[in-house]
Design a protein around this motif. Structure first.
Motif, PDB file in Angstrom:
ATOM      1  N   UNK A  48       0.826  -1.210   0.000  1.00 38.16           N
ATOM      2  CA  UNK A  48       0.000   0.000   0.000  1.00 38.16           C
ATOM      3  C   UNK A  48       0.857   1.255   0.000  1.00 38.16           C
ATOM      4  N   UNK A  49       0.294   2.364  -0.478  1.00 35.23           N
ATOM      5  CA  UNK A  49       1.002   3.635  -0.462  1.00 35.23           C
ATOM      6  C   UNK A  49       0.191   4.673   0.309  1.00 35.23           C
ATOM      7  N   UNK A  50       0.661   5.922   0.305  1.00 34.39           N
ATOM      8  CA  UNK A  50       0.018   6.977   1.074  1.00 34.39           C
ATOM      9  C   UNK A  50      -1.412   7.218   0.613  1.00 34.39           C
ATOM     10  N   UNK A  51      -1.637   7.213  -0.697  1.00 34.98           N
ATOM     11  CA  UNK A  51      -2.990   7.432  -1.212  1.00 34.98           C
ATOM     12  C   UNK A  51      -3.933   6.343  -0.725  1.00 34.98           C
ATOM     13  N   UNK A  52      -3.469   5.077  -0.741  1.00 38.47           N
ATOM     14  CA  UNK A  52      -4.279   3.977  -0.228  1.00 38.47           C
ATOM     15  C   UNK A  52      -4.681   4.239   1.220  1.00 38.47           C
ATOM     16  N   UNK A  53      -3.707   4.670   2.033  1.00 37.32           N
ATOM     17  CA  UNK A  53      -3.952   4.867   3.464  1.00 37.32           C
ATOM     18  C   UNK A  53      -5.001   5.947   3.712  1.00 37.32           C
ATOM     19  N   UNK A  54      -4.866   7.093   3.028  1.00 35.23           N
ATOM     20  CA  UNK A  54      -5.811   8.191   3.229  1.00 35.23           C
ATOM     21  C   UNK A  54      -7.190   7.813   2.708  1.00 35.23           C
ATOM     22  N   UNK A  55      -7.226   7.201   1.534  1.00 32.24           N
ATOM     23  CA  UNK A  55      -8.498   6.815   0.926  1.00 32.24           C
ATOM     24  C   UNK A  55      -9.236   5.793   1.789  1.00 32.24           C
ATOM     25  N   UNK A  56      -8.548   4.723   2.140  1.00 34.21           N
ATOM     26  CA  UNK A  56      -9.194   3.636   2.890  1.00 34.21           C
ATOM     27  C   UNK A  56      -9.553   4.088   4.305  1.00 34.21           C
ATOM     28  N   UNK A  57      -8.672   4.862   4.941  1.00 30.01           N
ATOM     29  CA  UNK A  57      -8.982   5.369   6.267  1.00 30.01           C
ATOM     30  C   UNK A  57     -10.186   6.283   6.265  1.00 30.01           C
ATOM     31  N   UNK A  58     -10.286   7.162   5.270  1.00 26.14           N
ATOM     32  CA  UNK A  58     -11.435   8.050   5.174  1.00 26.14           C
ATOM     33  C   UNK A  58     -12.731   7.287   4.949  1.00 26.14           C
ATOM     34  N   UNK A  59     -12.677   6.273   4.093  1.00 24.40           N
ATOM     35  CA  UNK A  59     -13.871   5.458   3.849  1.00 24.40           C
ATOM     36  C   UNK A  59     -14.282   4.691   5.094  1.00 24.40           C
ATOM     37  N   UNK A  60     -13.287   4.227   5.860  1.00 25.03           N
ATOM     38  CA  UNK A  60     -13.623   3.530   7.102  1.00 25.03           C
ATOM     39  C   UNK A  60     -14.306   4.484   8.082  1.00 25.03           C
ATOM     40  N   UNK A  61     -13.890   5.742   8.083  1.00 21.53           N
ATOM     41  CA  UNK A  61     -14.548   6.731   8.929  1.00 21.53           C
ATOM     42  C   UNK A  61     -16.003   6.924   8.544  1.00 21.53           C
ATOM     43  N   UNK A  62     -16.291   6.958   7.243  1.00 21.37           N
ATOM     44  CA  UNK A  62     -17.671   7.104   6.782  1.00 21.37           C
ATOM     45  C   UNK A  62     -18.517   5.884   7.120  1.00 21.37           C
ATOM     46  N   UNK A  63     -17.864   4.720   7.271  1.00 26.08           N
ATOM     47  CA  UNK A  63     -18.590   3.483   7.541  1.00 26.08           C
ATOM     48  C   UNK A  63     -19.171   3.448   8.946  1.00 26.08           C
ATOM     49  N   UNK A  64     -18.977   4.505   9.731  1.00 23.55           N
ATOM     50  CA  UNK A  64     -19.649   4.595  11.021  1.00 23.55           C
ATOM     51  C   UNK A  64     -21.152   4.760  10.823  1.00 23.55           C
ATOM     52  N   UNK A  65     -21.560   5.185   9.622  1.00 22.71           N
ATOM     53  CA  UNK A  65     -22.978   5.281   9.298  1.00 22.71           C
ATOM     54  C   UNK A  65     -23.538   3.875   9.114  1.00 22.71           C
ATOM     55  N   UNK A  66     -24.600   3.489   9.825  1.00 30.87           N
ATOM     56  CA  UNK A  66     -25.145   2.129   9.721  1.00 30.87           C
ATOM     57  C   UNK A  66     -25.670   1.856   8.319  1.00 30.87           C
ATOM     58  N   UNK A  67     -25.308   0.705   7.787  1.00 30.46           N
ATOM     59  CA  UNK A  67     -25.703   0.345   6.425  1.00 30.46           C
ATOM     60  C   UNK A  67     -24.541   0.387   5.464  1.00 30.46           C
TER      61      UNK A  67
END
Length: 271
Positions: A151-170
């Motif tokens: 993985x690279x820096x873009x992967x980390x920021x992208x995936x981390x941000x998406x994981x943050x959004x996944x706090x929304x149920x569903x």
């Protein structure tokens, strides 16, 4: 058997199984609590977030050797070699966790405001809509992946941000993060492995934040401990089998099917 014990065991089992499937454990447990147990949406979300701490312990136990190895790389970490092959995963996990916190904490505030304003049927329909979106995203990446090794820096920021959004149920945390890694060219096993390793600090954090801000929701502290222990044990026992299953079954169909039913059911409640 006391009803509270049954509830603790059921939600613990559901969390232990659903966490490893890209179908949103939070969304489906919230649906179960609101529709079957008649729990208010706000309390249902709080309890489903709290239960993630149990499966975080499952993942920590399952990946204990890899976690120890990653921690052993900390003394050798240097900024100029952050994404070298030997330390790329450690850097990915740290940066992605920071990105998760940066996106997830504001999303949690939005979620609390949202569930406070929505009626029960509207909330169920919203979760259903998000499940459908999750399924369609997974469908789009079903045949992708297999070219990149680290993985690279873009992967980390992208995936981390998406994981943050996944706090929304569903929104499936594992489905969304693994799909992003697949789109970025990582193979299936590596994508899910990185996704599950990344879930450990995020899920523990979600459980701690929920407990500190709202207390242990819906059930007594004793029953919360039962639910947490159940999710941890069931999660540990099922993670290996379910990871193999994910590689063979089109779970995007499950998301779309469950989500569509929830949208229809929520609409019926509103009528």
């Amino acid at each position: 058997m006391d009803r509270s014990v049954v509830l603790a065991l059921v939600v613990g089992i559901l969390q232990g199984v659903f966490e490893w499937l890209p179908i949103s454990s939070e969304g489906n447990i919230t649906l179960y609590l609101t529709v079957v147990e008649n729990v208010s949406p706000a309390v249902a979300v709080q309890l489903s977030l709290f239960l993630h701490a149990g499966t975080a312990l499952s993942a920590l136990a399952y990946y204990r050797d890899e976690v120890i190895e990653l921690l052993g790389e900390i003394p050798n970490w240097r900024p100029d070699g952050a994404f070298d092959r030997e330390r790329s995963e450690l850097t990915f996990l740290v940066v992605a966790t920071l990105a998760t916190a940066a996106v997830g904490l504001p999303a949690l505030l939005v979620l609390e405001e949202l569930v406070g304003q929505l009626a029960g049927g509207a909330f169920v329909a919203l979760i259903g809509g998000l499940l459908v979106v999750t399924g369609l995203v997974q469908r789009g990446v079903e045949d992708r992946g297999g070219r990149r090794e680290t993985p690279d820096l873009f992967d980390a920021v992208l995936v981390g941000g998406l994981q943050g959004l996944a706090i929304l149920p569903g929104i499936s945390r594992s489905g969304t993060t693994a799909s992003a890694l697949l789109l970025r060219g990582h193979d299936g096993p590596s994508s899910f492995r990185l996704s599950f390793l990344l879930s450990i600090p995020a899920a523990l954090g979600a459980g701690v934040v929920t407990t500190l801000s709202d207390g242990i929701p819906a059930i007594s502290p004793a029953m919360a401990a039962v639910a947490l222990a159940t999710s941890a044990v069931v999660g540990y026992l099922t993670i290996d089998a379910l990871m193999r299953l994910v590689e063979r079954v089109s779970f995007w169909l499950v998301c779309v099917g469950l989500g569509s039913l929830a949208v229809v059911g929520g609409g019926v409640f509103l009528l």
